[in-house]
Each structure stands twice: as structure tokens, then as C-alpha cells.
Design a protein around this motif. Structure first.
Motif, PDB file in Angstrom:
ATOM      1  N   VAL A   1       0.863  -1.171   0.000  1.00 41.15           N
ATOM      2  CA  VAL A   1       0.000   0.000   0.000  1.00 41.15           C
ATOM      3  C   VAL A   1       0.901   1.223   0.000  1.00 41.15           C
ATOM      4  N   THR A   2       0.393   2.339  -0.475  1.00 43.28           N
ATOM      5  CA  THR A   2       1.197   3.557  -0.536  1.00 43.28           C
ATOM      6  C   THR A   2       1.784   3.875   0.836  1.00 43.28           C
ATOM      7  N   GLY A   3       3.096   4.028   0.863  1.00 43.87           N
ATOM      8  CA  GLY A   3       3.793   4.336   2.104  1.00 43.87           C
ATOM      9  C   GLY A   3       4.108   3.133   2.980  1.00 43.87           C
ATOM     10  N   GLY A   4       3.739   1.928   2.561  1.00 42.54           N
ATOM     11  CA  GLY A   4       3.942   0.746   3.391  1.00 42.54           C
ATOM     12  C   GLY A   4       5.235  -0.014   3.146  1.00 42.54           C
ATOM     13  N   ARG A   5       5.986   0.405   2.131  1.00 46.04           N
ATOM     14  CA  ARG A   5       7.175  -0.350   1.742  1.00 46.04           C
ATOM     15  C   ARG A   5       8.166  -0.540   2.880  1.00 46.04           C
ATOM     16  N   ASP A   6       8.520   0.527   3.574  1.00 45.36           N
ATOM     17  CA  ASP A   6       9.552   0.425   4.610  1.00 45.36           C
ATOM     18  C   ASP A   6       9.122  -0.480   5.760  1.00 45.36           C
ATOM     19  N   GLU A   7       7.845  -0.476   6.078  1.00 46.29           N
ATOM     20  CA  GLU A   7       7.348  -1.370   7.129  1.00 46.29           C
ATOM     21  C   GLU A   7       7.460  -2.828   6.697  1.00 46.29           C
ATOM     22  N   VAL A   8       7.133  -3.103   5.446  1.00 50.04           N
ATOM     23  CA  VAL A   8       7.242  -4.476   4.944  1.00 50.04           C
ATOM     24  C   VAL A   8       8.706  -4.905   4.918  1.00 50.04           C
ATOM     25  N   VAL A   9       9.588  -4.020   4.492  1.00 49.04           N
ATOM     26  CA  VAL A   9      11.022  -4.337   4.495  1.00 49.04           C
ATOM     27  C   VAL A   9      11.482  -4.659   5.917  1.00 49.04           C
ATOM     28  N   ALA A  10      11.066  -3.870   6.884  1.00 47.20           N
ATOM     29  CA  ALA A  10      11.463  -4.114   8.280  1.00 47.20           C
ATOM     30  C   ALA A  10      10.971  -5.484   8.755  1.00 47.20           C
ATOM     31  N   LEU A  11       9.759  -5.856   8.376  1.00 45.99           N
ATOM     32  CA  LEU A  11       9.222  -7.165   8.768  1.00 45.99           C
ATOM     33  C   LEU A  11      10.001  -8.301   8.119  1.00 45.99           C
ATOM     34  N   LEU A  12      10.301  -8.159   6.837  1.00 50.08           N
ATOM     35  CA  LEU A  12      10.957  -9.228   6.100  1.00 50.08           C
ATOM     36  C   LEU A  12      12.438  -9.372   6.421  1.00 50.08           C
ATOM     37  N   THR A  13      13.028  -8.351   7.004  1.00 54.15           N
ATOM     38  CA  THR A  13      14.459  -8.424   7.314  1.00 54.15           C
ATOM     39  C   THR A  13      14.734  -8.682   8.793  1.00 54.15           C
ATOM     40  N   ARG A  14      13.705  -8.954   9.555  1.00 55.09           N
ATOM     41  CA  ARG A  14      13.932  -9.336  10.956  1.00 55.09           C
ATOM     42  C   ARG A  14      14.700 -10.643  10.990  1.00 55.09           C
ATOM     43  N   SER A  15      15.493 -10.811  11.997  1.00 51.45           N
ATOM     44  CA  SER A  15      16.274 -12.033  12.135  1.00 51.45           C
ATOM     45  C   SER A  15      15.355 -13.245  12.124  1.00 51.45           C
ATOM     46  N   GLY A  16      15.737 -14.242  11.331  1.00 55.26           N
ATOM     47  CA  GLY A  16      14.918 -15.441  11.220  1.00 55.26           C
ATOM     48  C   GLY A  16      15.781 -16.686  11.150  1.00 55.26           C
ATOM     49  N   PRO A  17      16.395 -17.085  12.262  1.00 55.00           N
ATOM     50  CA  PRO A  17      17.279 -18.253  12.229  1.00 55.00           C
ATOM     51  C   PRO A  17      16.576 -19.535  11.814  1.00 55.00           C
ATOM     52  N   GLU A  18      15.255 -19.584  11.969  1.00 52.80           N
ATOM     53  CA  GLU A  18      14.529 -20.785  11.578  1.00 52.80           C
ATOM     54  C   GLU A  18      14.560 -20.992  10.061  1.00 52.80           C
ATOM     55  N   LEU A  19      14.755 -19.918   9.293  1.00 47.69           N
ATOM     56  CA  LEU A  19      14.837 -20.065   7.838  1.00 47.69           C
ATOM     57  C   LEU A  19      16.067 -20.877   7.439  1.00 47.69           C
ATOM     58  N   ARG A  20      17.193 -20.562   8.033  1.00 48.96           N
ATOM     59  CA  ARG A  20      18.416 -21.304   7.725  1.00 48.96           C
ATOM     60  C   ARG A  20      18.242 -22.776   8.094  1.00 48.96           C
ATOM     61  N   ALA A  21      17.677 -23.021   9.244  1.00 56.29           N
ATOM     62  CA  ALA A  21      17.461 -24.399   9.696  1.00 56.29           C
ATOM     63  C   ALA A  21      16.494 -25.143   8.770  1.00 56.29           C
ATOM     64  N   ALA A  22      15.592 -24.408   8.113  1.00 60.35           N
ATOM     65  CA  ALA A  22      14.611 -25.024   7.222  1.00 60.35           C
ATOM     66  C   ALA A  22      15.164 -25.280   5.820  1.00 60.35           C
ATOM     67  N   GLY A  23      16.394 -24.809   5.549  1.00 63.83           N
ATOM     68  CA  GLY A  23      16.994 -25.048   4.241  1.00 63.83           C
ATOM     69  C   GLY A  23      17.126 -23.829   3.362  1.00 63.83           C
ATOM     70  N   CYS A  24      16.969 -22.632   3.938  1.00 65.76           N
ATOM     71  CA  CYS A  24      17.128 -21.406   3.160  1.00 65.76           C
ATOM     72  C   CYS A  24      18.616 -21.074   3.059  1.00 65.76           C
ATOM     73  N   LEU A  25      19.089 -20.918   1.831  1.00 66.29           N
ATOM     74  CA  LEU A  25      20.492 -20.620   1.574  1.00 66.29           C
ATOM     75  C   LEU A  25      20.745 -19.129   1.400  1.00 66.29           C
ATOM     76  N   LEU A  26      19.710 -18.403   0.976  1.00 63.11           N
ATOM     77  CA  LEU A  26      19.827 -16.967   0.714  1.00 63.11           C
ATOM     78  C   LEU A  26      18.444 -16.353   0.827  1.00 63.11           C
ATOM     79  N   TYR A  27      18.351 -15.202   1.482  1.00 66.50           N
ATOM     80  CA  TYR A  27      17.077 -14.481   1.569  1.00 66.50           C
ATOM     81  C   TYR A  27      17.424 -13.000   1.553  1.00 66.50           C
ATOM     82  N   GLU A  28      17.209 -12.364   0.427  1.00 66.14           N
ATOM     83  CA  GLU A  28      17.562 -10.953   0.249  1.00 66.14           C
ATOM     84  C   GLU A  28      16.310 -10.140  -0.039  1.00 66.14           C
ATOM     85  N   VAL A  29      16.224  -8.978   0.598  1.00 67.73           N
ATOM     86  CA  VAL A  29      15.090  -8.075   0.428  1.00 67.73           C
ATOM     87  C   VAL A  29      15.631  -6.773  -0.143  1.00 67.73           C
TER      88      VAL A  29
END
Length: 100
Positions: free
Chosen positions: A12-40
């Protein structure tokens, strides 16, 4: 085979930075699940778009990650800031000049 997911998420207009902040929070469970790279990423020419590049051990690992509690919570938190327009591509990686 390695699996790639390259996505665009319209916010939504003006929502980009909030979504980026959510998607870039530390997520160690992703690596454990088999994620090799996650870039935003962002592009100022498209101020309401978030770009996500994911590389996974397999497509199955990617699908399974969607059941992780942290991933489900991030999706639920981001959803009100998204328009629902999602683009991108998914593909099986068949090689790279950077790997043997």
C-alpha cells in the motif's frame, strides 16, 4: 536441486519500509529449514514495491517453510500493508559459474 523464488510484493502507498522491516527481521529458523539466501530489496523508481530473492535447498524446503510459526506470523503482520499483487518467478537452479 537448488530452488529459487524471486518475487515482487506491491505494498500500500507508504507501506514499503514497514514491509522491508518485517521481512528483514532475524529469522534463524529459515536457515534451519533449508534457506540458503534471503535478500530483500527496494528500487526508488518503484516506491511501493518490495523485491525478495530466496534460494532454497529444494522446492519442498521452501513449501515447508510456509508452515513455520515465525514465517506465518511475519506474513500475517505484513498482509495489511500489501495490496495482494505479487509477481515473480520460481525456478530450479541448474548451475552457476560461482560453484563447482
Amino acid at each position: 536441486m537448488t530452488f529459487a523464488n524471486v518475487a515482487t510484493l506491491e505494498t500500500v502507498t507508504g507501506g514499503r519500509d514497514e514491509v522491508v522491516a518485517l521481512l528483514t527481521r532475524s529469522g534463524p529458523e529459515l536457515r534451519a529449514a533449508g534457506c540458503l539466501l534471503y535478500e530483500v530489496g527496494v528500487n526508488d523508481d518503484h516506491p511501493d514495491t518490495v523485491y525478495v530473492v530466496e534460494l532454497w535447498e529444494s522446492e519442498r524446503a521452501h513449501r515447508a517453510s510456509l508452515d513455520l510459526e515465525g514465517v506465518r506470523a511475519a506474513i500475517a503482520e505484513a498482509r495489511p500493508r500489501l495490496t495482494g499483487r505479487v509477481g515473480g518467478e520460481r525456478f530450479t537452479v541448474v548451475g552457476s559459474p560461482l560453484r563447482d
